[in-house]
Design an enzyme around this catalytic site. Structure first.
Site, mmCIF file in Angstrom:
data_model
loop_
_atom_site.group_PDB
_atom_site.id
_atom_site.type_symbol
_atom_site.label_atom_id
_atom_site.label_comp_id
_atom_site.label_asym_id
_atom_site.label_seq_id
_atom_site.Cartn_x
_atom_site.Cartn_y
_atom_site.Cartn_z
ATOM 1 N N GLU A 204 -20.230 -17.482 44.624
ATOM 2 C CA GLU A 204 -21.231 -17.753 43.888
ATOM 3 C C GLU A 204 -21.556 -16.994 42.017
ATOM 4 O O GLU A 204 -21.532 -15.539 41.653
ATOM 5 C CB GLU A 204 -22.341 -16.437 44.090
ATOM 6 C CG GLU A 204 -22.991 -17.123 45.821
ATOM 7 C CD GLU A 204 -24.420 -16.207 46.550
ATOM 8 O OE1 GLU A 204 -24.459 -17.388 46.895
ATOM 9 O OE2 GLU A 204 -24.422 -15.715 46.159
ATOM 10 N N HIS B 178 -22.138 -8.971 48.480
ATOM 11 C CA HIS B 178 -23.377 -9.987 46.833
ATOM 12 C C HIS B 178 -23.657 -9.231 46.153
ATOM 13 O O HIS B 178 -23.538 -8.000 46.190
ATOM 14 C CB HIS B 178 -24.361 -10.251 47.696
ATOM 15 C CG HIS B 178 -25.454 -10.933 47.270
ATOM 16 N ND1 HIS B 178 -25.997 -11.043 46.380
ATOM 17 C CD2 HIS B 178 -25.026 -11.961 47.900
ATOM 18 C CE1 HIS B 178 -26.954 -11.888 45.760
ATOM 19 N NE2 HIS B 178 -26.876 -12.795 47.176
ATOM 20 N N GLU C 240 -25.766 -8.916 44.017
ATOM 21 C CA GLU C 240 -27.028 -7.854 43.756
ATOM 22 C C GLU C 240 -26.835 -6.827 44.141
ATOM 23 O O GLU C 240 -27.601 -5.826 44.372
ATOM 24 C CB GLU C 240 -27.893 -8.388 44.958
ATOM 25 C CG GLU C 240 -29.248 -9.806 43.755
ATOM 26 C CD GLU C 240 -29.895 -11.032 44.270
ATOM 27 O OE1 GLU C 240 -29.824 -10.881 45.597
ATOM 28 O OE2 GLU C 240 -29.770 -11.848 44.162
ATOM 29 N N ASN D 11 -29.895 -17.019 52.928
ATOM 30 C CA ASN D 11 -29.780 -15.869 52.719
ATOM 31 C C ASN D 11 -31.794 -15.390 52.704
ATOM 32 O O ASN D 11 -31.997 -16.022 50.972
ATOM 33 C CB ASN D 11 -29.074 -14.886 51.176
ATOM 34 C CG ASN D 11 -29.105 -13.907 51.277
ATOM 35 O OD1 ASN D 11 -29.716 -13.409 51.544
ATOM 36 N ND2 ASN D 11 -28.486 -13.404 49.748
ATOM 37 N N LYS E 263 -33.128 -12.630 51.264
ATOM 38 C CA LYS E 263 -33.246 -11.704 50.818
ATOM 39 C C LYS E 263 -34.175 -10.383 51.706
ATOM 40 O O LYS E 263 -34.197 -10.115 52.465
ATOM 41 C CB LYS E 263 -33.003 -11.669 49.397
ATOM 42 C CG LYS E 263 -32.047 -12.966 48.821
ATOM 43 C CD LYS E 263 -32.248 -13.061 47.832
ATOM 44 C CE LYS E 263 -30.705 -13.861 46.558
ATOM 45 N NZ LYS E 263 -30.258 -13.764 45.388
ATOM 46 N N GLY F 155 -31.004 -17.279 40.939
ATOM 47 C CA GLY F 155 -31.924 -16.918 40.561
ATOM 48 C C GLY F 155 -32.463 -17.791 39.633
ATOM 49 O O GLY F 155 -33.655 -17.041 38.791
ATOM 50 N N SER G 172 -29.304 -21.369 42.465
ATOM 51 C CA SER G 172 -29.647 -21.984 43.009
ATOM 52 C C SER G 172 -29.712 -23.064 43.631
ATOM 53 O O SER G 172 -29.944 -24.441 42.690
ATOM 54 C CB SER G 172 -29.859 -22.024 40.953
ATOM 55 O OG SER G 172 -30.382 -21.142 40.818
#
Ligand code: 13P
Length: 269
Positions: free
Chosen positions: A174, A102, A104, A12, A14, A180, A220
């Site tokens: 996730e 996701h 985010e 991904n 991003k 991150g 991560s």
């Protein structure tokens, strides 16, 4: 990972890489992948929309072993939705996997479980496969609410899909606290969550669907922890953010997946 489920290593990207950088990345990645035995491991790349066409041209032109992915799509096929991208357009470009829900996007774009439901239907309607992201926040984990959160997100998604769709679904566990942050879940935590996800699928769609749904871990994941994260029974692959932006590093993650499949094969024979 299970011998009958094909491992998926998904990158991904991003909001990273211009289309020119994307072309360089897939060329280097493709070169590295061509040396690997990818019979049991699939690799997908999820660039930003502006790079999908360029990546598709390189993948098709050089016949690279990379499945094309997107990071989201709109839930309608067409209409007055300024700035949005339709699933029809993605399907036409040869996109196979669409990341859906996701964290985010849930946090920053107001993507609710209801919107995720509509997007899942849109992805299947256009003959693509969703990579449905679910996961708890650090605060929820601290309060022991991980399974409750996963049940809510997954239960809502599964409610709008039929058994055949569920069997082909990819779910990415996730945990938000791991995204991150450099702090990945342990193998034990990832396996527990993946096994729980499979049990929720079994409860909704039966044992056969639960046995074929692929569950990835994301948060991560790197070339350094990939071997460990792929060492259990229930995690069938990785959804990789930061470490997918460097082609050599991402290729090393794929290499770890190929090795894990081999080890699993020799252990079961
Ligand atoms: P990182 O690998 O950068 O933690 O991102 C994970 C992720 O969100 C993939 O979708």
């Amino acid at each position: 990972m299970h011998p009958e489920r094909k491992v998926l290593v998904a990158g991904n990207w991003k909001m990273h890489h211009t289309h020119l950088e994307a072309i360089r990345l897939v060329q280097t990645l493709g070169f590295a992948l061509e040396r690997m035995d990818l019979r049991h491991v699939e690799v997908s790349a999820h660039p930003p929309f502006t790079s999908i066409r360029s990546v598709q041209t390189v993948v098709d032109g050089d016949d690279l072993p990379i499945s094309l992915g997107a990071q989201t799509c709109h839930f309608e096929d067409l209409g007055a939705f300024t700035g949005e991208v339709s699933p029809v357009m993605l399907a036409k470009l040869g996109v196979r996997y669409v990341i859906t829900g996701h964290s985010e996007r849930r946090a920053m774009c107001g993507e609710t479980d209801e919107i995720v439901q509509a997007k899942l239907k849109a992805v299947y309607r256009n003959h693509m496969v969703p990579v449905l992201c679910v996961g708890e926040s650090g605060a929820e984990r601290a309060r022991g609410l991980t399974e409750e959160r996963l049940s809510e997100q997954l239960g809502s998604a599964l409610a709008v899909l039929n058994a055949e769709q569920i069997a082909s679904l990819v779910v990415a566990y996730e945990p938000i606290w791991a995204i991150g942050t450099g702090e990945n879940a342990s193998l034990k935590d990832a396996e527990e969550a993946a096994s729980f996800i499979r049990s929720v699928v079994a409860g909704n769609a039966g044992a056969a669907a639960a046995g074929s749904v692929r569950v990835l871990y994301g948060g991560s994941a790197t070339d350094e922890n990939a071997a460990e994260l792929l060492g259990g029974d229930d995690v069938d692959g990785l959804l990789v953010g930061g470490a997918s932006l460097d082609p050599d590093r991402f290729a090393r993650i794929v290499e770890r997946a190929v090795e894990a499949v081999k080890e699993r094969g020799s252990a079961s024979s």
